[in-house]
Scaffold this motif. Structure first.
Motif, PDB file in Angstrom:
ATOM      1  N   LEU A  47      -3.795   5.748   1.725  1.00 50.21           N
ATOM      2  CA  LEU A  47      -2.980   5.882   3.017  1.00 50.21           C
ATOM      3  C   LEU A  47      -3.833   5.805   4.256  1.00 50.21           C
ATOM      4  N   GLU A  48      -5.087   6.486   4.125  1.00 52.51           N
ATOM      5  CA  GLU A  48      -5.993   6.534   5.439  1.00 52.51           C
ATOM      6  C   GLU A  48      -6.538   5.135   5.595  1.00 52.51           C
ATOM      7  N   LYS A  49      -6.576   4.340   4.486  1.00 48.65           N
ATOM      8  CA  LYS A  49      -6.941   3.054   4.817  1.00 48.65           C
ATOM      9  C   LYS A  49      -5.967   2.145   5.338  1.00 48.65           C
ATOM     10  N   LEU A  50      -4.834   2.340   4.916  1.00 50.86           N
ATOM     11  CA  LEU A  50      -3.619   1.762   5.636  1.00 50.86           C
ATOM     12  C   LEU A  50      -3.673   2.039   6.999  1.00 50.86           C
ATOM     13  N   GLN A  96      -5.857   0.209   9.308  1.00 48.98           N
ATOM     14  CA  GLN A  96      -5.478  -1.138   9.457  1.00 48.98           C
ATOM     15  C   GLN A  96      -4.334  -1.131  10.303  1.00 48.98           C
ATOM     16  N   ASP A  97      -3.413  -0.097  10.354  1.00 51.05           N
ATOM     17  CA  ASP A  97      -2.214  -0.355  11.159  1.00 51.05           C
ATOM     18  C   ASP A  97      -1.807   1.099  11.659  1.00 51.05           C
ATOM     19  N   PRO A  98      -2.753   1.724  12.509  1.00 50.11           N
ATOM     20  CA  PRO A  98      -2.504   2.760  13.227  1.00 50.11           C
ATOM     21  C   PRO A  98      -1.226   3.571  13.585  1.00 50.11           C
ATOM     22  N   ALA A  99      -0.397   2.705  13.755  1.00 49.30           N
ATOM     23  CA  ALA A  99       0.913   3.132  14.100  1.00 49.30           C
ATOM     24  C   ALA A  99       2.076   2.959  13.142  1.00 49.30           C
ATOM     25  N   ASN A 100       1.522   2.875  11.890  1.00 49.85           N
ATOM     26  CA  ASN A 100       2.501   2.847  10.825  1.00 49.85           C
ATOM     27  C   ASN A 100       3.302   4.071  10.631  1.00 49.85           C
ATOM     28  N   GLU A 101       4.491   4.072  10.645  1.00 54.78           N
ATOM     29  CA  GLU A 101       5.205   5.555  10.748  1.00 54.78           C
ATOM     30  C   GLU A 101       5.423   6.077   9.258  1.00 54.78           C
ATOM     31  N   ARG A 140       0.785  -1.383  -0.036  1.00 60.35           N
ATOM     32  CA  ARG A 140      -0.249  -0.160   0.092  1.00 60.35           C
ATOM     33  C   ARG A 140       0.928   1.198  -0.005  1.00 60.35           C
ATOM     34  N   LEU A 141       2.028   1.080   0.574  1.00 66.60           N
ATOM     35  CA  LEU A 141       2.874   2.261   0.700  1.00 66.60           C
ATOM     36  C   LEU A 141       3.414   2.490  -0.661  1.00 66.60           C
ATOM     37  N   ASP A 142       3.892   1.474  -1.400  1.00 69.18           N
ATOM     38  CA  ASP A 142       4.480   1.623  -2.852  1.00 69.18           C
ATOM     39  C   ASP A 142       3.124   2.152  -3.762  1.00 69.18           C
ATOM     40  N   ALA A 172       3.535   5.374   6.843  1.00 72.81           N
ATOM     41  CA  ALA A 172       2.077   5.720   6.061  1.00 72.81           C
ATOM     42  C   ALA A 172       1.915   7.356   6.510  1.00 72.81           C
ATOM     43  N   PHE A 173       2.087   7.424   7.942  1.00 68.96           N
ATOM     44  CA  PHE A 173       1.989   8.744   8.578  1.00 68.96           C
ATOM     45  C   PHE A 173       2.781   9.679   8.031  1.00 68.96           C
ATOM     46  N   ASN A 174       3.910   9.420   7.649  1.00 66.70           N
ATOM     47  CA  ASN A 174       5.014  10.595   7.275  1.00 66.70           C
ATOM     48  C   ASN A 174       4.555  10.692   5.888  1.00 66.70           C
ATOM     49  N   LYS A 175       4.170   9.927   4.858  1.00 60.35           N
ATOM     50  CA  LYS A 175       3.701  10.092   3.483  1.00 60.35           C
ATOM     51  C   LYS A 175       2.198  10.924   3.554  1.00 60.35           C
ATOM     52  N   LEU A 176       1.472  10.522   4.542  1.00 61.70           N
ATOM     53  CA  LEU A 176       0.201  11.250   4.676  1.00 61.70           C
ATOM     54  C   LEU A 176       0.512  12.654   4.898  1.00 61.70           C
TER      55      LEU A 176
END
Length: 375
Positions: free
Chosen positions: A23-26, A29-34, A3-5, A36-40
Motif C-alpha cells: 500500500l505504501e508503494k501504491l 505512485q498515486d498519492p491521492a488514491n482514496e 495492488r489494492l486487491d 489505498a489510504f483507507n485500507k492503509l
C-alpha cells in the motif's frame, strides 16, 4: 486496482507487513488514491501503529487539502487517544460531511451557543446521530442550566420521556413536534467542546437518568420480571441496528454467546432490538414490551447486570447506573478509548475488548470466567 486487491489478499492471509509495503508503494505512485489510504489507515490500526496513522493522515491532508473524511478520521484518532480538547475542536468538521446520515440533522436557526452565561434567554439543545449519542451527552444538561436561562431539549421521540428525567432540563420536545421560541442553539455532541472536556473533567456522576413516571408497559414488564424473582437477572443484547454502517464489526454472532448458558442461577432477559430469533441463550424475550426507552429503562431497573455489545442499551444502562459489561471489537468506537477496561464516561461499565479482529470467543470466555468467579 490490482495492488489494492493484492493488499486485501495479504491482509486476509495475515501478512500485514507485506500488505503495508504494498500500500505504501501504491501511495508513492498515486498519492491521492482514496482506497489505498483507507485500507492503509485500517491496517495501521490492526498493527497498533497509531503514530504512523497520524503521520499518514497528515500526509493525505497535504495531498488532498481540506478532505472532510480525512479530517473526521483525524478527530476520531485524537479522541481515541484521549486528546479530548483537541479532538472536540477537530470533530466540529462533521457538519461538513455530505451524504452520510450519521452527521445529518435538520437546520436550526439562531446563533450557536458559545458556553457563555445566558440568563433570561432560551437555549435549544438538539439531538444528532443515534440514540446512544443522545443518552451519552444529555449528561451535560445540569452544567448548561447552571449558566443561566431556560434549557429546551429536542430529542428523538422514543427517548423524549427518558431524557426528561435528566436534571437541568426545563422542557423536552419530541422530534416532529413544534419547537418553542429560542435564542441560542447547539447540537448535543458539541457540548464537550463548549465545556473543554478532558479525561479528568468528564461529568460522570451516575445515575443522571431515571425511570420515567409514564412507562407504557409497566404492568406487563413487572409481571415478566416477577417470574425470575430469586435469581440473578442479566439483560443482554448481541447485535446493533443493521442500518448502522459499522454494525457488522460491533455485533456478535449469536452462537458465540452460547457458553454463557453455563452460568447457574441466572435468569437471562433479551433486550435485543430489533428482535432476532433464535436467541443464543434460554431467556425471557422483552422486545415486544419495549415500545420506547421508558419501557427499556424500567426493565433495566430490574436487572442485576447487563451484558451487551456497543448499542444504545449500553448507554441507557450506564446512564441509569446499572452494572454493565460492554463487549467491543478490536477496532472500537472512539468513545471507548484504547487499552483500558473502565470507561471515564460510565463508572458502572466494564469493557471487554477483542484481543484480535473477529475474536469474540475470547471476549465471551473472559466474561464467563469473571462471572463464574464472582458467583
Amino acid at each position: 486496482d490490482a495492488r489494492l486487491d493484492l493488499a486485501e489478499c495479504l491482509i486476509r492471509e495475515g501478512n500485514l507487513e507485506g500488505a503495508r509495503r504494498n500500500l505504501e508503494k501504491l501511495l508513492r505512485q498515486d498519492p491521492a488514491n482514496e482506497g489505498a489510504f483507507n485500507k492503509l489507515h485500517h491496517l495501521l490500526f490492526l498493527q497498533g501503529d497509531l503514530e504512523a496513522m497520524g503521520t499518514e493522515i497528515e500526509r493525505r491532508l497535504n495531498v488532498v487539502p481540506g478532505c472532510v473524511q480525512t479530517l473526521v478520521l483525524r478527530s476520531f484518532l485524537s479522541l481515541r487517544l484521549g486528546n479530548m480538547p483537541l479532538g472536540w475542536d477537530q470533530y466540529e468538521v462533521r457538519f461538513r460531511v455530505k451524504d452520510q446520515p450519521l452527521f445529518q440533522n435538520e437546520p436550526f436557526q439562531g446563533p450557536l451557543w458559545s458556553g457563555d452565561p445566558f440568563p433570561g434567554k432560551t437555549l435549544l439543545l438538539h439531538w444528532e446521530q443515534g440514540f446512544g449519542d443522545t443518552l451519552m451527552f444529555i449528561r451535560y444538561a445540569p452544567r448548561v442550566k447552571a449558566l443561566g436561562g431556560r434549557v429546551v431539549v429536542l430529542a428523538q421521540r422514543q427517548l423524549a420521556d427518558l431524557v426528561a428525567t435528566c436534571p437541568g432540563i426545563d422542557q423536552v420536545v419530541a422530534q416532529g413536534d413544534p419547537l418553542p421560541p429560542y435564542d441560542l442553539q447547539l447540537p448535543l455532541l458539541s457540548l464537550p467542546r463548549v465545556f473543554r472536556t478532558c479525561l479528568a473533567s468528564i461529568p460522570a456522576e451516575v445515575p443522571y437518568l431515571d425511570v420515567p413516571a409514564k412507562v407504557p408497559h409497566r404492568e406487563q414488564l413487572a409481571q415478566v420480571l416477577a417470574v425470575s424473582e430469586g435469581r440473578a437477572r442479566i439483560g443482554y443484547a448481541w447485535s446493533g441496528h443493521p442500518a448502522y454502517l459499522n454494525d457488522k464489526n460491533r455485533s456478535i454472532p449469536a452462537a458465540a454467546l452460547a457458553p454463557l448458558a453455563e452460568l447457574a442461577g441466572v435468569a437471562w432477559h433479551s433486550f435485543q432490538m430489533p428482535p432476532v430469533e433464535p436467541r443464543p441463550l434460554p431467556s425471557v424475550p422483552l422486545s415486544s414490551l419495549l415500545a420506547d426507552f421508558s419501557d427499556t429503562a424500567y426493565a433495566l431497573s430490574g436487572m442485576d447486570l447487563v451484558v451487551t455489545v456497543d448499542t444504545a442499551l449500553a448507554h441507557a444502562a450506564g446512564a441509569l447506573g446499572i452494572p454493565t459489561l460492554l463487549m467491543v471489537p478490536f477496532d472500537p468506537d472512539w468513545r471507548w478509548l484504547l487499552g483500558r477496561a473502565d470507561s471515564p464516561w460510565y463508572p458502572t461499565l466494564r469493557i471487554y475488548r477483542q484481543p484480535s479482529p473477529g475474536d469474540w470467543e475470547s471476549v465471551v470466555r473472559d466474561i464467563l470466567g469473571d462471572l463464574g468467579a464472582s458467583s
